[in-house]
Every structure is written in C-alpha cells, then in structure tokens.
Write a protein that holds these residues in place. Structure first.
Motif, PDB file in Angstrom:
ATOM      1  N   GLU A   1       1.052  -1.307  -0.183  1.00  0.00           N
ATOM      2  CA  GLU A   1       0.214  -0.044   0.028  1.00  0.00           C
ATOM      3  C   GLU A   1       0.920   1.196  -0.104  1.00  0.00           C
ATOM      4  OE1 GLU A   1      -3.333   0.345  -0.133  1.00  0.00           O
ATOM      5  OE2 GLU A   1      -4.068  -1.850  -0.247  1.00  0.00           O
ATOM      6  N   THR A   2       0.724   2.207  -0.932  1.00  0.00           N
ATOM      7  CA  THR A   2       1.400   3.365  -0.944  1.00  0.00           C
ATOM      8  C   THR A   2       0.605   4.626  -0.782  1.00  0.00           C
ATOM      9  OG1 THR A   2       3.149   2.377  -2.493  1.00  0.00           O
ATOM     10  CG2 THR A   2       2.902   4.795  -2.610  1.00  0.00           C
ATOM     11  N   ARG A   3       1.056   5.567  -0.222  1.00  0.00           N
ATOM     12  CA  ARG A   3       0.372   6.974   0.026  1.00  0.00           C
ATOM     13  C   ARG A   3       1.471   7.882  -0.081  1.00  0.00           C
ATOM     14  NH1 ARG A   3      -2.888   3.582  -0.365  1.00  0.00           N
ATOM     15  NH2 ARG A   3      -4.968   3.485   0.887  1.00  0.00           N
ATOM     16  N   SER A   4       0.928   9.060  -0.483  1.00  0.00           N
ATOM     17  CA  SER A   4       1.969  10.190  -0.626  1.00  0.00           C
ATOM     18  C   SER A   4       1.757  11.191   0.685  1.00  0.00           C
ATOM     19  CB  SER A   4       1.514  11.064  -1.996  1.00  0.00           C
ATOM     20  OG  SER A   4       0.473  11.464  -2.233  1.00  0.00           O
ATOM     21  N   PHE A   5       2.729  12.123   0.900  1.00  0.00           N
ATOM     22  CA  PHE A   5       2.647  12.979   1.879  1.00  0.00           C
ATOM     23  C   PHE A   5       3.416  14.206   1.552  1.00  0.00           C
ATOM     24  CE2 PHE A   5       5.779   9.990   3.280  1.00  0.00           C
ATOM     25  CZ  PHE A   5       6.668  10.743   3.882  1.00  0.00           C
ATOM     26  N   THR A   6       3.314  15.232   2.249  1.00  0.00           N
ATOM     27  CA  THR A   6       4.031  16.458   1.993  1.00  0.00           C
ATOM     28  C   THR A   6       4.830  17.098   3.056  1.00  0.00           C
ATOM     29  OG1 THR A   6       2.340  17.151   0.245  1.00  0.00           O
ATOM     30  CG2 THR A   6       3.984  18.816   0.816  1.00  0.00           C
ATOM     31  N   VAL A   7       5.789  16.982   2.976  1.00  0.00           N
ATOM     32  CA  VAL A   7       6.753  17.907   3.807  1.00  0.00           C
ATOM     33  C   VAL A   7       6.812  19.326   3.596  1.00  0.00           C
ATOM     34  CG1 VAL A   7       9.091  18.098   4.799  1.00  0.00           C
ATOM     35  CG2 VAL A   7       8.436  16.123   4.037  1.00  0.00           C
ATOM     36  N   VAL A   8       6.168  19.953   4.537  1.00  0.00           N
ATOM     37  CA  VAL A   8       5.719  21.553   4.268  1.00  0.00           C
ATOM     38  C   VAL A   8       6.895  22.395   4.974  1.00  0.00           C
ATOM     39  CG1 VAL A   8       4.242  23.414   4.891  1.00  0.00           C
ATOM     40  CG2 VAL A   8       3.161  20.929   4.471  1.00  0.00           C
ATOM     41  N   LYS A   9       7.210  23.590   4.356  1.00  0.00           N
ATOM     42  CA  LYS A   9       8.193  24.656   4.538  1.00  0.00           C
ATOM     43  C   LYS A   9       7.482  25.203   5.583  1.00  0.00           C
ATOM     44  CE  LYS A   9       8.963  28.144   1.991  1.00  0.00           C
ATOM     45  NZ  LYS A   9       9.642  28.896   1.007  1.00  0.00           N
ATOM     46  N   PRO A  10       7.978  25.524   6.854  1.00  0.00           N
ATOM     47  CA  PRO A  10       7.517  26.428   7.799  1.00  0.00           C
ATOM     48  C   PRO A  10       7.391  27.806   7.269  1.00  0.00           C
ATOM     49  CG  PRO A  10       9.467  25.188   8.419  1.00  0.00           C
ATOM     50  CD  PRO A  10       9.534  25.181   7.197  1.00  0.00           C
ATOM     51  N   SER A  11       6.297  28.258   7.784  1.00  0.00           N
ATOM     52  CA  SER A  11       5.690  29.766   7.425  1.00  0.00           C
ATOM     53  C   SER A  11       6.449  30.884   7.580  1.00  0.00           C
ATOM     54  CB  SER A  11       4.330  30.061   7.798  1.00  0.00           C
ATOM     55  OG  SER A  11       4.181  30.001   9.183  1.00  0.00           O
ATOM     56  N   THR A  12       7.436  30.466   8.471  1.00  0.00           N
ATOM     57  CA  THR A  12       8.469  31.448   9.020  1.00  0.00           C
ATOM     58  C   THR A  12       9.536  31.818   8.213  1.00  0.00           C
ATOM     59  OG1 THR A  12       9.192  29.975  10.535  1.00  0.00           O
ATOM     60  CG2 THR A  12       7.733  31.417  11.544  1.00  0.00           C
ATOM     61  N   ILE A  13       9.945  30.854   7.383  1.00  0.00           N
ATOM     62  CA  ILE A  13      10.838  30.890   6.426  1.00  0.00           C
ATOM     63  C   ILE A  13      10.599  31.320   4.934  1.00  0.00           C
ATOM     64  CG2 ILE A  13      12.695  29.179   5.167  1.00  0.00           C
ATOM     65  CD1 ILE A  13      12.163  27.311   7.433  1.00  0.00           C
ATOM     66  N   ASP A  14      11.340  32.233   4.447  1.00  0.00           N
ATOM     67  CA  ASP A  14      11.139  32.606   3.112  1.00  0.00           C
ATOM     68  C   ASP A  14      12.036  32.274   2.115  1.00  0.00           C
ATOM     69  OD1 ASP A  14      13.073  34.175   4.134  1.00  0.00           O
ATOM     70  OD2 ASP A  14      12.262  36.045   3.994  1.00  0.00           O
ATOM     71  N   THR A  15      12.876  31.487   2.464  1.00  0.00           N
ATOM     72  CA  THR A  15      13.900  30.752   1.405  1.00  0.00           C
ATOM     73  C   THR A  15      13.057  30.317   0.389  1.00  0.00           C
ATOM     74  OG1 THR A  15      15.479  30.549   3.267  1.00  0.00           O
ATOM     75  CG2 THR A  15      15.835  29.383   1.301  1.00  0.00           C
ATOM     76  N   SER A  16      13.495  30.373  -0.824  1.00  0.00           N
ATOM     77  CA  SER A  16      12.967  29.600  -2.047  1.00  0.00           C
ATOM     78  C   SER A  16      13.097  28.214  -2.037  1.00  0.00           C
ATOM     79  CB  SER A  16      13.550  30.229  -3.372  1.00  0.00           C
ATOM     80  OG  SER A  16      14.831  29.998  -3.542  1.00  0.00           O
ATOM     81  N   GLN A  17      12.318  27.491  -2.632  1.00  0.00           N
ATOM     82  CA  GLN A  17      12.297  26.241  -2.720  1.00  0.00           C
ATOM     83  C   GLN A  17      13.820  25.735  -3.402  1.00  0.00           C
ATOM     84  OE1 GLN A  17      10.170  23.685  -1.458  1.00  0.00           O
ATOM     85  NE2 GLN A  17      11.788  22.377  -2.282  1.00  0.00           N
ATOM     86  N   GLN A  18      13.968  26.399  -4.468  1.00  0.00           N
ATOM     87  CA  GLN A  18      15.431  26.100  -5.159  1.00  0.00           C
ATOM     88  C   GLN A  18      16.525  26.269  -4.217  1.00  0.00           C
ATOM     89  OE1 GLN A  18      13.068  28.216  -6.146  1.00  0.00           O
ATOM     90  NE2 GLN A  18      12.195  27.310  -7.941  1.00  0.00           N
ATOM     91  N   ASP A  19      16.748  27.339  -3.339  1.00  0.00           N
ATOM     92  CA  ASP A  19      17.595  27.589  -2.273  1.00  0.00           C
ATOM     93  C   ASP A  19      17.879  26.267  -1.505  1.00  0.00           C
ATOM     94  OD1 ASP A  19      18.434  29.735  -3.639  1.00  0.00           O
ATOM     95  OD2 ASP A  19      17.919  31.148  -2.117  1.00  0.00           O
ATOM     96  N   LEU A  20      16.760  25.965  -0.943  1.00  0.00           N
ATOM     97  CA  LEU A  20      16.382  24.710  -0.026  1.00  0.00           C
ATOM     98  C   LEU A  20      16.941  23.570  -0.678  1.00  0.00           C
ATOM     99  CD1 LEU A  20      13.198  25.604   2.027  1.00  0.00           C
ATOM    100  CD2 LEU A  20      15.473  25.864   2.723  1.00  0.00           C
ATOM    101  N   ASP A  21      16.672  23.406  -1.904  1.00  0.00           N
ATOM    102  CA  ASP A  21      16.884  21.922  -2.435  1.00  0.00           C
ATOM    103  C   ASP A  21      18.403  22.132  -3.014  1.00  0.00           C
ATOM    104  OD1 ASP A  21      14.293  21.174  -2.851  1.00  0.00           O
ATOM    105  OD2 ASP A  21      14.123  21.962  -4.797  1.00  0.00           O
ATOM    106  N   ALA A  22      18.966  23.414  -3.088  1.00  0.00           N
ATOM    107  CA  ALA A  22      20.494  23.406  -3.396  1.00  0.00           C
ATOM    108  C   ALA A  22      21.312  23.125  -2.012  1.00  0.00           C
ATOM    109  CB  ALA A  22      20.967  24.826  -3.659  1.00  0.00           C
ATOM    110  N   GLN A  23      20.636  23.588  -0.840  1.00  0.00           N
ATOM    111  CA  GLN A  23      21.283  23.098   0.489  1.00  0.00           C
ATOM    112  C   GLN A  23      21.124  21.570   0.734  1.00  0.00           C
ATOM    113  OE1 GLN A  23      18.927  24.206   3.958  1.00  0.00           O
ATOM    114  NE2 GLN A  23      20.590  24.823   5.023  1.00  0.00           N
ATOM    115  N   TYR A  24      20.013  21.098   0.604  1.00  0.00           N
ATOM    116  CA  TYR A  24      19.738  19.717   0.881  1.00  0.00           C
ATOM    117  C   TYR A  24      20.637  18.731  -0.135  1.00  0.00           C
ATOM    118  CZ  TYR A  24      17.785  14.909   0.097  1.00  0.00           C
ATOM    119  OH  TYR A  24      17.563  13.732  -0.084  1.00  0.00           O
ATOM    120  N   ASP A  25      20.767  19.276  -1.350  1.00  0.00           N
ATOM    121  CA  ASP A  25      21.758  18.505  -2.447  1.00  0.00           C
ATOM    122  C   ASP A  25      23.328  18.483  -1.657  1.00  0.00           C
ATOM    123  OD1 ASP A  25      19.586  17.876  -4.060  1.00  0.00           O
ATOM    124  OD2 ASP A  25      20.299  19.664  -5.454  1.00  0.00           O
TER     125      ASP A  25
END
Length: 230
Positions: free
Chosen positions: A108-132
C-alpha cells in the motif's frame, strides 16, 4: 494542564488485520521515486541490526514516526573513538514523498508533503541546493568510512597471514610481503583517520584532524540556517 505537541516528523499510521508471519517494511521515496530510507519489523541477533529502528507489526493499529532524515553514515569498525560516533543523515527538503507499506504480498502506497515552515522565506530552489550539498557530503562521509573499514579488514587478514607464515618453514617471503602490505595499508589509512586513537581529547589534539574528521565536521556549516550554500 497543557497540551502536547505532535512528534517531529512524518506520522505513519497503519492497521494490520492479523500479526504477519514475515517482517513488514515501510519504504520512503522522493518524488522521483528514489529510495531514501527503509524500516522493517525484523529482529536479529546481529548488534548492528538490533540497533536499527524497527517498525511495529502488531495486530490492529500501529504508528511509526519517520524523522525525515536519511540513514546514518556507515560506522567505523573498531574500538577507537571514531568507531563510537554516529554521523546522522541530512534532513530532506520540503516536497512530496511517498511511503509504501509492504506486508507479505500486499503493498500500500500513500503520498505526503513535507511543508516548509511559514516563518521561512527561502525559496524552494535554495532549500533544494542546501539539501543536495548536505547529501553529497553525507555520501562522501559514508564512502570514506567504508574505505577505512575495508583497509582495517585487510590489515587484519594480512596480520593473520603474517603470523601463520612465521610458523611455517620456508614461508619467510610470504610473511615479509604480508607485513609490507599491512604497513602500506596503514599508511593509506593515516591519510583518512588517525589509527588506534585512545579515548579522551589528548590523542586527537596531538595528532590533528585528518580527512575523515574534516568531512564529518562539514555538514554543520551549510545546515546552520535555511539558505543556499555559499
């Protein structure tokens, strides 16, 4: 007289109609389908497996909280201080992920979302670069630890050959070659880690940091805040 915050991580709740005969598993993947981490309900006498986090496999409702981190890096084999350290994996970036529960022939497979905290204004691209970057460093730490373990295992084998050859007549050449290879392997390990450190700060300070220690000290720098690495 106060409430309790939910646990930090992805809360996975599942129900089993009956206790499974074989171990079950929870597999976490990113949106591209790449595996991030897998947990099972298996038990084993192997200390390395026994220390792994296990999921519950009880009849009825079960719950597991994934801490949103990759698995720790491979541990150094031995009894010295580096072998007692656990290097945690990086946290995943905000995004969509899937979890697959496998119990016998049923998946059984389900999807879920890891949400960026509302207090962070960093872009998704920058967070992806940090993670990478954090993931690249983690994988380099893991491969370095595996290399050190291979060299330590090789030295133990060569030491065994050296001792056995010493007891055999006419095997002096084998003994000398095993000793030479063992010493060469030790010199290579010294580039990555100080061998046979004793507990306490003195040995580490006196010998200085080698490559492995420098690598394990890196993740804390780009993970200091929520921003693109410099």
């Amino acid at each position: 007289d106060v409430g309790e915050n939910p646990p930090r991580g992805a809360i996975i709740t599942y129900r089993l109609a009956s206790a499974p005969e074989k171990p079950i598993s929870l597999n976490f993947r990113n949106q591209a389908g790449e595996e991030i981490r897998t947990f099972t309900s298996r038990t084993a006498d192997d200390p390395a497996i026994a220390k792994e986090r296990r999921i519950a496999a009880n009849t009825g409702w079960n719950r597991f909280v994934w801490d949103l981190q990759h698995a720790p890096a491979t541990k150094i084999a031995g009894e010295d201080p580096p072998s007692k350290e656990t290097i945690p994996g990086p946290f995943v970036a905000p995004g969509t992920y899937t979890v697959t529960l496998k119990a016998g022939d049923v998946e059984e497979t389900r999807s879920f979302t890891v949400v960026k905290p509302s207090t962070i204004d960093t872009s998704q691209q920058d967070l992806d670069a940090q993670y990478d970057l954090l993931l690249r460093i983690h994988r380099k730490i893991d491969s370095t630890a595996k290399t050190i373990n291979r060299m330590r295992d090789l030295r133990l084998q060569l030491e065994g050959w050296e001792k056995r050859a010493e007891k055999l007549s006419g095997a002096t050449d084998v003994s000398n070659k095993a000793k030479t290879l063992k010493e060469r392997s030790l010199e290579l390990e010294k580039l990555l880690l100080v061998p046979d450190l004793r507990d306490g700060w003195a040995d580490g300070i006196n010998n200085g940091a080698r490559l492995y220690e420098k690598l394990t000290g890196l993740p804390a720098v780009p993970a200091l805040g929520d921003y693109r690495p410099t």
